[in-house]
Design a protein around this motif. Structure first.
Motif, PDB file in Angstrom:
ATOM      1  N   LEU A 230       5.674  24.476 -16.329  1.00  0.00           N
ATOM      2  CA  LEU A 230       5.268  23.771 -17.547  1.00  0.00           C
ATOM      3  C   LEU A 230       6.449  23.610 -18.511  1.00  0.00           C
ATOM      4  O   LEU A 230       6.593  22.567 -19.157  1.00  0.00           O
ATOM      5  CB  LEU A 230       4.124  24.526 -18.226  1.00  0.00           C
ATOM      6  N   ALA A 231       7.281  24.643 -18.595  1.00  0.00           N
ATOM      7  CA  ALA A 231       8.448  24.538 -19.467  1.00  0.00           C
ATOM      8  C   ALA A 231       9.412  23.461 -18.968  1.00  0.00           C
ATOM      9  O   ALA A 231       9.966  22.691 -19.764  1.00  0.00           O
ATOM     10  CB  ALA A 231       9.158  25.880 -19.555  1.00  0.00           C
ATOM     11  N   GLY A 232       9.600  23.383 -17.656  1.00  0.00           N
ATOM     12  CA  GLY A 232      10.473  22.358 -17.094  1.00  0.00           C
ATOM     13  C   GLY A 232       9.952  20.960 -17.345  1.00  0.00           C
ATOM     14  O   GLY A 232      10.730  20.038 -17.637  1.00  0.00           O
ATOM     15  N   ILE A 240      15.780  16.671 -22.632  1.00  0.00           N
ATOM     16  CA  ILE A 240      16.807  17.702 -22.772  1.00  0.00           C
ATOM     17  C   ILE A 240      17.785  17.594 -21.602  1.00  0.00           C
ATOM     18  O   ILE A 240      17.361  17.515 -20.443  1.00  0.00           O
ATOM     19  CB  ILE A 240      16.172  19.104 -22.809  1.00  0.00           C
ATOM     20  N   PRO A 241      19.091  17.592 -21.856  1.00  0.00           N
ATOM     21  CA  PRO A 241      20.054  17.542 -20.741  1.00  0.00           C
ATOM     22  C   PRO A 241      19.957  18.784 -19.859  1.00  0.00           C
ATOM     23  O   PRO A 241      19.618  19.877 -20.329  1.00  0.00           O
ATOM     24  CB  PRO A 241      21.413  17.475 -21.459  1.00  0.00           C
ATOM     25  N   TYR A 242      20.249  18.591 -18.575  1.00  0.00           N
ATOM     26  CA  TYR A 242      20.242  19.684 -17.592  1.00  0.00           C
ATOM     27  C   TYR A 242      18.894  20.404 -17.562  1.00  0.00           C
ATOM     28  O   TYR A 242      18.809  21.630 -17.571  1.00  0.00           O
ATOM     29  CB  TYR A 242      21.361  20.687 -17.871  1.00  0.00           C
ATOM     30  N   ALA A 243      17.816  19.622 -17.555  1.00  0.00           N
ATOM     31  CA  ALA A 243      16.478  20.221 -17.551  1.00  0.00           C
ATOM     32  C   ALA A 243      16.253  21.076 -16.310  1.00  0.00           C
ATOM     33  O   ALA A 243      15.604  22.132 -16.380  1.00  0.00           O
ATOM     34  CB  ALA A 243      15.420  19.126 -17.632  1.00  0.00           C
ATOM     35  N   ALA A 244      16.778  20.651 -15.148  1.00  0.00           N
ATOM     36  CA  ALA A 244      16.607  21.438 -13.926  1.00  0.00           C
ATOM     37  C   ALA A 244      17.318  22.780 -14.020  1.00  0.00           C
ATOM     38  O   ALA A 244      16.786  23.815 -13.596  1.00  0.00           O
ATOM     39  CB  ALA A 244      17.133  20.643 -12.727  1.00  0.00           C
ATOM     40  N   VAL A 245      18.516  22.789 -14.601  1.00  0.00           N
ATOM     41  CA  VAL A 245      19.259  24.042 -14.770  1.00  0.00           C
ATOM     42  C   VAL A 245      18.502  24.984 -15.699  1.00  0.00           C
ATOM     43  O   VAL A 245      18.333  26.180 -15.409  1.00  0.00           O
ATOM     44  CB  VAL A 245      20.665  23.758 -15.328  1.00  0.00           C
ATOM     45  N   LEU A 246      18.024  24.449 -16.819  1.00  0.00           N
ATOM     46  CA  LEU A 246      17.294  25.278 -17.777  1.00  0.00           C
ATOM     47  C   LEU A 246      15.977  25.789 -17.188  1.00  0.00           C
ATOM     48  O   LEU A 246      15.554  26.911 -17.473  1.00  0.00           O
ATOM     49  CB  LEU A 246      17.033  24.475 -19.050  1.00  0.00           C
ATOM     50  N   THR A 247      15.330  24.979 -16.360  1.00  0.00           N
ATOM     51  CA  THR A 247      14.100  25.428 -15.710  1.00  0.00           C
ATOM     52  C   THR A 247      14.380  26.583 -14.760  1.00  0.00           C
ATOM     53  O   THR A 247      13.590  27.538 -14.662  1.00  0.00           O
ATOM     54  CB  THR A 247      13.449  24.266 -14.942  1.00  0.00           C
ATOM     55  N   ALA A 248      15.507  26.510 -14.049  1.00  0.00           N
ATOM     56  CA  ALA A 248      15.889  27.612 -13.162  1.00  0.00           C
ATOM     57  C   ALA A 248      16.121  28.887 -13.954  1.00  0.00           C
ATOM     58  O   ALA A 248      15.694  29.980 -13.546  1.00  0.00           O
ATOM     59  CB  ALA A 248      17.145  27.232 -12.374  1.00  0.00           C
ATOM     60  N   ILE A 249      16.775  28.767 -15.106  1.00  0.00           N
ATOM     61  CA  ILE A 249      16.988  29.944 -15.945  1.00  0.00           C
ATOM     62  C   ILE A 249      15.658  30.487 -16.474  1.00  0.00           C
ATOM     63  O   ILE A 249      15.441  31.700 -16.512  1.00  0.00           O
ATOM     64  CB  ILE A 249      17.927  29.579 -17.117  1.00  0.00           C
TER      65      ILE A 249
END
Length: 355
Positions: A230-232, A240-249
């Motif tokens: 849901l956050a991703g 938001i830039p780099y949404a996939a990276v932030l979702t992984a974090i």
């Protein structure tokens, strides 16, 4: 003169215990490379065994077909997200550092007037905010870069060498498939061993252990998957830039019981500072929903399997991460939960009128 029988028995018992102890140590030494994978695989199988039986019933009772489906599902739901999270973080480490520099270089605007009007903490927040806003962008970039780089390096170090971790995951999948296929035989052997050690109480302890493992798996993993997904979605929709990276974090933070707000809150602030208050407000509301959903979702899932204190889960996850790395995120809370349930059962026997 022959020694008394008691002396012969004492020597025999001592030597027998010593030999058995040496054999146990030797077996553990030989099996050391497989212990972590076996523990993780056993926990997964115990947690998903009812699901496996349901799949087998739908496939006409074919065990091999059910094992294939469950193994593939485990790869997609448990192993693949974690692997992708680690790979994404490592691959985009330089991009994340560059992004932090760009955000800092853009500067921080001065706080709005309503911030200072907040009760108790308003003046302090406004004062600290003004200090950051007055700092030159170059200084902000220089301050932010080391923290971001250290954070990325910490995540990467927890993952360890990717090749070794991938081999570990493949070993877990293999052992899980074997345990799925011969689950009844393995469970019967464990129950017999527990009964041999502690009679009926030993077998009951195995049942309690299974309930605790299933509760931890449901509460920690499913909640983390739901929150990170849901956050991703919110990050991607908000642009938001780099949404996939932030979702992984976020996925790793949710597993570690730190929650998604550590990533979502800065994203909300970035939207406001970049001049997009509409999407900033939308993401703020979404952050409030996603960031608090674990407060009711996790207890519901945990109590479906066993009634375990939430503090026990948090300590187990954090302690497991520090002591064992990534696999400790799952093993830590399971070990503490099992110990807690066994200790609770043992203490509860004092209230049994038959004893």
């Amino acid at each position: 003169m022959m020694p008394p029988p008691s002396s012969r028995d004492l020597a025999r018992i001592t030597l027998s215990v010593l030999v058995i102890g040496l054999m146990i140590v030797a077996c553990l030494w030989i099996l050391k490379p497989f212990i972590g994978a076996t523990v993780w695989a056993a926990m997964i199988v115990v947690a998903t065994w009812p699901m496996m039986l349901a799949v087998q019933a739908r496939l006409g009772g074919l065990r091999w077909a059910a094992v294939t489906v469950m193994t593939l599902a485990m790869l997609l739901v448990l192993v693949l997200p974690l692997v992708l999270a680690v790979v994404t973080i490592v691959d985009h480490a330089d991009d994340m550092v560059a992004w932090s520099k760009a955000v800092a270089a853009a500067g921080i605007p001065f706080p709005p007037a309503w911030v200072e009007q907040l009760p108790i903490v308003g003046e302090k927040i406004a004062r600290e905010w003004q200090q950051f806003a007055a700092t030159p962008p170059e200084d902000l970039a220089a301050r932010a870069t080391p923290y971001v780089r250290n954070t990325v390096q910490w995540f990467a170090s927890q993952a360890g060498n990717f090749g070794l971790m991938l081999l570990q995951f493949l070993l877990i999948v293999l052992i899980t498939a074997v345990l799925y296929y011969m689950g009844e035989t393995a469970a019967r052997g464990v129950r017999r061993f527990a009964r041999r050690l502690a009679d009926e109480r030993g077998e009951n302890s195995i049942e309690l252990a299974g309930q605790a493992i299933r509760a931890v798996a449901l509460g920690v993993v499913v909640t983390a998957v739901a929150q990170s997904t849901l956050a991703g979605i919110g990050l991607a929709v908000a642009g938001i830039p780099y949404a996939a990276v932030l979702t992984a974090i976020i996925f790793i933070l949710c597993i570690a019981q730190l929650g998604p707000i550590l990533v979502l809150a800065p994203a909300v602030g970035w939207l406001y500072w970049s001049g997009d208050p509409v999407w900033g407000t939308v993401l703020l509301v979404w952050t409030a929903i996603v960031g608090t959903m674990d407060n009711f979702l996790r207890p519901i899932l945990i109590r479906r399997g066993a009634d375990l204190p939430l503090l026990l889960i948090i300590v187990g996850v954090i302690g497991g991460l520090i002591s064992m790395g990534v696999i400790g995120l799952f093993v830590g809370p399971a070990v503490l939960a099992v110990t807690y349930r066994l200790l609770e059962s043992w203490i509860g026997e004092i209230d049994d009128p038959r004893l």
